[in-house]
Enzyme design. Structure first.
Site, mmCIF file in Angstrom:
data_model
loop_
_atom_site.group_PDB
_atom_site.id
_atom_site.type_symbol
_atom_site.label_atom_id
_atom_site.label_comp_id
_atom_site.label_asym_id
_atom_site.label_seq_id
_atom_site.Cartn_x
_atom_site.Cartn_y
_atom_site.Cartn_z
ATOM 1 N N TYR A 153 3.826 9.393 -11.427
ATOM 2 C CA TYR A 153 2.875 8.856 -10.500
ATOM 3 C C TYR A 153 1.895 7.850 -11.413
ATOM 4 O O TYR A 153 1.908 6.538 -10.769
ATOM 5 C CB TYR A 153 1.881 9.517 -9.654
ATOM 6 C CG TYR A 153 1.132 9.146 -8.836
ATOM 7 C CD1 TYR A 153 1.427 8.677 -7.755
ATOM 8 C CD2 TYR A 153 -0.369 8.761 -9.193
ATOM 9 C CE1 TYR A 153 0.462 8.177 -6.730
ATOM 10 C CE2 TYR A 153 -1.155 8.450 -8.237
ATOM 11 C CZ TYR A 153 -0.803 7.972 -7.020
ATOM 12 O OH TYR A 153 -1.716 7.241 -5.986
ATOM 13 N N ALA A 155 2.482 6.388 -14.202
ATOM 14 C CA ALA A 155 3.162 5.409 -14.969
ATOM 15 C C ALA A 155 3.612 4.400 -13.615
ATOM 16 O O ALA A 155 3.599 3.253 -13.840
ATOM 17 C CB ALA A 155 4.734 5.973 -15.257
ATOM 18 N N THR A 156 4.015 4.760 -12.327
ATOM 19 C CA THR A 156 4.005 3.909 -11.282
ATOM 20 C C THR A 156 2.795 2.876 -10.978
ATOM 21 O O THR A 156 3.061 1.591 -10.898
ATOM 22 C CB THR A 156 4.548 4.327 -10.048
ATOM 23 O OG1 THR A 156 3.347 5.287 -9.625
ATOM 24 C CG2 THR A 156 5.864 5.367 -10.080
ATOM 25 N N ASN A 178 0.903 -1.334 -0.053
ATOM 26 C CA ASN A 178 0.047 0.140 -0.018
ATOM 27 C C ASN A 178 0.689 1.412 0.086
ATOM 28 O O ASN A 178 0.582 2.235 -0.341
ATOM 29 C CB ASN A 178 -0.776 0.084 1.258
ATOM 30 C CG ASN A 178 -1.524 1.304 1.679
ATOM 31 O OD1 ASN A 178 -2.525 1.893 0.808
ATOM 32 N ND2 ASN A 178 -0.993 2.062 2.556
HETATM 33 P P1 NAP Z 1 -1.348 8.730 2.766
HETATM 34 O O1 NAP Z 1 -2.106 9.174 3.628
HETATM 35 O O2 NAP Z 1 -0.328 9.942 2.010
HETATM 36 O O3 NAP Z 1 -0.140 7.694 3.222
HETATM 37 C C1 NAP Z 1 0.892 7.183 2.644
HETATM 38 C C2 NAP Z 1 1.560 5.997 3.325
HETATM 39 O O4 NAP Z 1 2.469 5.261 2.739
HETATM 40 C C3 NAP Z 1 1.991 6.353 4.815
HETATM 41 O O5 NAP Z 1 1.385 5.441 5.710
HETATM 42 C C4 NAP Z 1 3.537 6.384 4.584
HETATM 43 O O6 NAP Z 1 4.227 5.995 5.767
HETATM 44 C C5 NAP Z 1 3.523 5.193 3.541
HETATM 45 N N1 NAP Z 1 4.718 5.411 2.875
HETATM 46 C C6 NAP Z 1 5.412 6.328 2.039
HETATM 47 N N2 NAP Z 1 6.617 6.148 1.517
HETATM 48 C C7 NAP Z 1 7.186 4.808 2.310
HETATM 49 C C8 NAP Z 1 8.147 4.222 2.274
HETATM 50 N N3 NAP Z 1 9.080 4.596 1.453
HETATM 51 N N4 NAP Z 1 8.321 3.057 3.083
HETATM 52 C C9 NAP Z 1 7.329 2.813 3.830
HETATM 53 N N5 NAP Z 1 6.106 3.449 3.953
HETATM 54 C C10 NAP Z 1 6.046 4.489 2.804
HETATM 55 O O7 NAP Z 1 -1.787 8.272 1.316
HETATM 56 P P2 NAP Z 1 -3.166 7.232 1.062
HETATM 57 O O8 NAP Z 1 -4.080 7.895 0.338
HETATM 58 O O9 NAP Z 1 -3.136 6.497 2.201
HETATM 59 O O10 NAP Z 1 -2.224 6.259 -0.009
HETATM 60 C C11 NAP Z 1 -2.050 4.759 0.087
HETATM 61 C C12 NAP Z 1 -2.012 4.230 -1.360
HETATM 62 O O11 NAP Z 1 -3.045 4.397 -2.030
HETATM 63 C C13 NAP Z 1 -0.887 4.789 -1.951
HETATM 64 O O12 NAP Z 1 -0.128 3.713 -2.692
HETATM 65 C C14 NAP Z 1 -1.530 5.708 -2.929
HETATM 66 O O13 NAP Z 1 -0.862 6.054 -4.186
HETATM 67 C C15 NAP Z 1 -3.048 4.703 -3.213
HETATM 68 N N6 NAP Z 1 -4.056 5.838 -3.628
HETATM 69 C C16 NAP Z 1 -4.498 6.834 -2.897
HETATM 70 C C17 NAP Z 1 -5.575 7.527 -3.464
HETATM 71 C C18 NAP Z 1 -5.919 8.708 -2.791
HETATM 72 O O14 NAP Z 1 -6.954 9.644 -3.309
HETATM 73 N N7 NAP Z 1 -5.455 9.021 -1.612
HETATM 74 C C19 NAP Z 1 -5.822 7.197 -4.692
HETATM 75 C C20 NAP Z 1 -5.493 6.098 -5.530
HETATM 76 C C21 NAP Z 1 -4.511 5.540 -5.025
HETATM 77 P P3 NAP Z 1 4.989 7.118 6.724
HETATM 78 O O15 NAP Z 1 3.941 8.302 7.088
HETATM 79 O O16 NAP Z 1 5.306 6.174 7.980
HETATM 80 O O17 NAP Z 1 6.385 7.407 6.144
#
Ligand code: NAP
Length: 243
Positions: A152, A154-155, A87
């Site tokens: 983003y 692309a990833t 995630n």
């Molecule tokens: P978020 O609230 O910004 O949280 C991101 C999480 O990723 C945090 O727990 C952070 O941990 C962790 N993280 C980042 N870099 C890391 C690393 N190098 N090693 C370990 N952990 C890391 O984002 P979110 O919205 O919950 O997103 C979660 C996933 O859903 C992501 O992959 C995102 O791309 C995807 N997503 C989100 C949305 C959206 O609208 N929010 C939409 C589509 C997809 P720390 O804080 O401990 O560093």
């Protein structure tokens, strides 16, 4: 014995909702965090008040050694890993021509390489178990692209490609690999959006709302229980993207 799940980026946002939901369902959860140590500890304490005990582990999953150390810690302590939820991720909003090599490498490492190396460290154990469930959190941007989010996007498309190919390779070992592609969610990742922008997104979304972490967690729960779904990209997005 209870199932064992690792959730990367489990202290905040979508990952946190997945950790809470799976732990409440009786799964032993290891919530990974990188920078948010206080939030990870707070999550563990909150769940302890419900007599639910999770483990937390600090690792930057974009670094091979840290991902490997985490997997080895879990195997040593619990003897198996049934579920891996990849995630962890970061956003990157930039005009295409402004993306530097450093920006590109950073988002690739955190969003895509982390899935590659964490999964690679886990699958030898899952293959031996002849059982496993891997869920990769991608995005609607991997499906239809996001303006000013080329790297983003692309990833996330890369994650979906990895999901499909790996599902074919690991199916005979009884390991299922799926992606969940969230739409616009109410998390820190979108904290930069203005009220007007939130309203515009709601208006564009047939269900007229923004997603919550629990919406993704419910799909994770279902994929864990299921045993005939693999190689799929399931988009949970309120109808914002319909393919
Ligand atoms: P978020 O609230 O910004 O949280 C991101 C999480 O990723 C945090 O727990 C952070 O941990 C962790 N993280 C980042 N870099 C890391 C690393 N190098 N090693 C370990 N952990 C890391 O984002 P979110 O919205 O919950 O997103 C979660 C996933 O859903 C992501 O992959 C995102 O791309 C995807 N997503 C989100 C949305 C959206 O609208 N929010 C939409 C589509 C997809 P720390 O804080 O401990 O560093």
């Amino acid at each position: 014995m209870e199932k064992v799940a690792i959730v990367t980026g489990g202290s905040r946002g979508i990952g946190r909702a997945i950790v809470e939901d799976l732990a409440r369902k009786g799964i032993k959860v290891i919530a990974n965090y990188n920078q948010s140590e206080e939030k990870a500890k707070g999550l563990r304490e909150n769940l302890e008040k419900e007599n639910i005990f999770i483990d937390i582990f600090k690792a930057d999953v974009s670094k091979r050694k840290e991902a490997k150390d985490m997997i080895e810690y879990v195997i040593k302590k619990y003897g198996k890993i049934d579920i891996l939820i990849n995630n962890a991720g970061i956003n990157q909003e930039k005009m295409f021509q402004d993306i530097t090599d450093e920006d590109w490498d950073n988002v690739m490492k955190v969003n895509l390489y982390s899935v590659f190396c964490t999964t690679q460290e886990v699958i030898s154990y899952m293959i031996k178990q002849k059982n496993g469930c891997i869920i990769n959190i991608s995005s609607i941007y991997g499906i239809n692209g996001g303006s000013c989010a080329v790297a983003y996007s692309a990833t996330k498309a890369g994650i979906d490609g990895m999901t499909k190919a790996l599902a074919k390779e690991l199916g005979p070992s009884n390991i299922r690999v799926n992606s969940i592609a969230p739409g616009c969610m109410n998390t820190d990742m979108n904290a930069y959006l203005t009220e007007e922008e939130w309203n515009e997104i709601k208006e564009e979304t047939p269900l007229e709302k923004i997603g919550e972490g629990i919406d993704i967690a419910k799909c994770v729960e279902w994929l864990i229980e299921d045993n005939f779904t693999t190689g799929q990209v399931i988009s949970i997005n309120g109808g914002l993207v319909i393919t």
